[in-house]
Write a protein that holds these residues in place. Sequence first.
Motif, mmCIF file in Angstrom:
data_model
loop_
_atom_site.group_PDB
_atom_site.id
_atom_site.type_symbol
_atom_site.label_atom_id
_atom_site.label_comp_id
_atom_site.label_asym_id
_atom_site.label_seq_id
_atom_site.Cartn_x
_atom_site.Cartn_y
_atom_site.Cartn_z
ATOM 1 N N PRO A 42 0.759 5.057 0.446
ATOM 2 C CA PRO A 42 0.036 6.293 0.773
ATOM 3 C C PRO A 42 0.522 7.426 -0.127
ATOM 4 O O PRO A 42 1.717 7.594 -0.342
ATOM 5 C CB PRO A 42 0.412 6.553 2.238
ATOM 6 C CG PRO A 42 0.892 5.247 2.766
ATOM 7 C CD PRO A 42 1.543 4.570 1.597
ATOM 8 N N PHE A 78 2.174 8.769 8.098
ATOM 9 C CA PHE A 78 2.042 7.517 7.353
ATOM 10 C C PHE A 78 3.111 6.512 7.771
ATOM 11 O O PHE A 78 2.835 5.318 7.930
ATOM 12 C CB PHE A 78 2.134 7.788 5.847
ATOM 13 C CG PHE A 78 0.949 8.516 5.267
ATOM 14 C CD1 PHE A 78 -0.340 8.307 5.751
ATOM 15 C CD2 PHE A 78 1.121 9.403 4.202
ATOM 16 C CE1 PHE A 78 -1.429 8.965 5.198
ATOM 17 C CE2 PHE A 78 0.027 10.055 3.645
ATOM 18 C CZ PHE A 78 -1.246 9.842 4.140
ATOM 19 N N LEU A 102 -7.367 7.938 2.854
ATOM 20 C CA LEU A 102 -6.543 7.944 4.061
ATOM 21 C C LEU A 102 -6.702 9.258 4.822
ATOM 22 O O LEU A 102 -6.739 9.280 6.054
ATOM 23 C CB LEU A 102 -5.074 7.716 3.702
ATOM 24 C CG LEU A 102 -4.736 6.359 3.072
ATOM 25 C CD1 LEU A 102 -3.266 6.332 2.653
ATOM 26 C CD2 LEU A 102 -5.037 5.225 4.043
ATOM 27 N N LEU A 123 0.858 -1.188 0.000
ATOM 28 C CA LEU A 123 0.000 0.000 0.000
ATOM 29 C C LEU A 123 0.890 1.232 0.000
ATOM 30 O O LEU A 123 1.741 1.404 0.878
ATOM 31 C CB LEU A 123 -0.928 0.018 1.217
ATOM 32 C CG LEU A 123 -1.881 1.215 1.276
ATOM 33 C CD1 LEU A 123 -2.807 1.239 0.069
ATOM 34 C CD2 LEU A 123 -2.706 1.186 2.560
ATOM 35 N N ASP A 163 -8.470 3.111 7.272
ATOM 36 C CA ASP A 163 -7.507 3.153 8.370
ATOM 37 C C ASP A 163 -6.219 2.508 7.863
ATOM 38 O O ASP A 163 -6.233 1.347 7.451
ATOM 39 C CB ASP A 163 -8.039 2.401 9.589
ATOM 40 C CG ASP A 163 -7.050 2.416 10.745
ATOM 41 O OD1 ASP A 163 -6.148 1.545 10.751
ATOM 42 O OD2 ASP A 163 -7.157 3.296 11.613
ATOM 43 N N LEU A 164 -5.141 3.264 7.863
ATOM 44 C CA LEU A 164 -3.910 2.791 7.243
ATOM 45 C C LEU A 164 -3.404 1.506 7.888
ATOM 46 O O LEU A 164 -2.995 0.570 7.196
ATOM 47 C CB LEU A 164 -2.832 3.880 7.305
ATOM 48 C CG LEU A 164 -1.483 3.546 6.667
ATOM 49 C CD1 LEU A 164 -1.643 3.059 5.230
ATOM 50 C CD2 LEU A 164 -0.551 4.758 6.708
ATOM 51 N N ARG A 165 -3.451 1.428 9.203
ATOM 52 C CA ARG A 165 -2.966 0.212 9.868
ATOM 53 C C ARG A 165 -3.794 -1.009 9.473
ATOM 54 O O ARG A 165 -3.256 -2.082 9.215
ATOM 55 C CB ARG A 165 -2.972 0.411 11.387
ATOM 56 C CG ARG A 165 -1.889 1.357 11.895
ATOM 57 C CD ARG A 165 -1.918 1.478 13.412
ATOM 58 N NE ARG A 165 -0.782 2.250 13.913
ATOM 59 C CZ ARG A 165 -0.767 3.581 13.992
ATOM 60 N NH1 ARG A 165 -1.825 4.285 13.579
ATOM 61 N NH2 ARG A 165 0.296 4.208 14.468
ATOM 62 N N SER A 218 -3.304 4.935 -2.409
ATOM 63 C CA SER A 218 -4.510 5.573 -1.881
ATOM 64 C C SER A 218 -4.141 6.917 -1.285
ATOM 65 O O SER A 218 -3.093 7.064 -0.661
ATOM 66 C CB SER A 218 -5.182 4.692 -0.814
ATOM 67 O OG SER A 218 -6.411 5.263 -0.400
ATOM 68 N N CYS A 262 3.635 2.223 7.103
ATOM 69 C CA CYS A 262 3.745 2.047 5.649
ATOM 70 C C CYS A 262 5.184 1.694 5.262
ATOM 71 O O CYS A 262 6.142 2.087 5.922
ATOM 72 C CB CYS A 262 3.282 3.293 4.912
ATOM 73 S SG CYS A 262 4.423 4.685 4.980
ATOM 74 N N LEU A 297 -2.892 -1.953 5.831
ATOM 75 C CA LEU A 297 -1.604 -2.620 5.730
ATOM 76 C C LEU A 297 -1.718 -4.074 6.184
ATOM 77 O O LEU A 297 -1.156 -4.985 5.553
ATOM 78 C CB LEU A 297 -0.566 -1.877 6.570
ATOM 79 C CG LEU A 297 -0.164 -0.491 6.055
ATOM 80 C CD1 LEU A 297 0.623 0.262 7.110
ATOM 81 C CD2 LEU A 297 0.626 -0.601 4.762
#
Length: 240
Positions: free
Chosen positions: A5, A39, A224, A3, A230-232, A220, A44, A235
């Motif tokens: 960001p 991020f 975000l 992913l 939700d980034l976590r 994305s 990330c 991932l």
Amino acid sequence: MILYPAIDLKDGQAVRLFKGDMDKATVFNDDPAAQAMEFVEAGCDWLHLVDLNGAFAGAPVNAAPVEAILERTKVPAQLGGGIRDMATIETWLKKGLARVILGTVAVEDPALVKQAAAAFPGQVAVGIDARNGFVATKGWATETEVTALDLARRFEDAGVAAIIYTDINRDGAMQGPNTEATADLARAVSIPVIASGGVSSLADLQALKDCGAALNGAISGRALYDGAIDLREALALLKA
């Protein structure tokens, strides 16, 4: 799948556009380097940077915030926008970019892309931005008669590290990616393909993961910033 960001830079700020329209920019952070650190702290593995002004100008414009991001973060970053000659490519790679993304020049001077890919193995990607299947250049302002698939095939044996495929009509619109077209492209070439444009939910990421083609990753941005993804969690989903 990775992913990526996205941090799109306009006038020194982190913004998101709606379908590539520079007049429809939403500012999300006045400090792009701080945004990058958010991020990175979320886990990330890569960052995707775009110099929006540079894409129109044909030369780097937001160099200062990019350099600040490179100084503060330790994860690899790729950058597109206004990179159209060997000198600029070499300069950015020396400054610590892991990968440069060549878009407009891939249409106008494919020989330069092949030369760069040979000179800097693993560090040159091609950005293919398409509207209704046809490539658009110069910050998406110029329409061409070249299809995304035809352009990708030009670089099949050039040693290009990745293709970033963006469906312009989906970009920033929070309507989901063009999974079918992305998968078709990934199946048609051996170059790793990264999906971009419209990724707005965990379901979108799952769909890309399950599309039947071995995608390298997905980019994305707005989702975000808006909290739609939700980034976590994202991932974790892609690493599962």
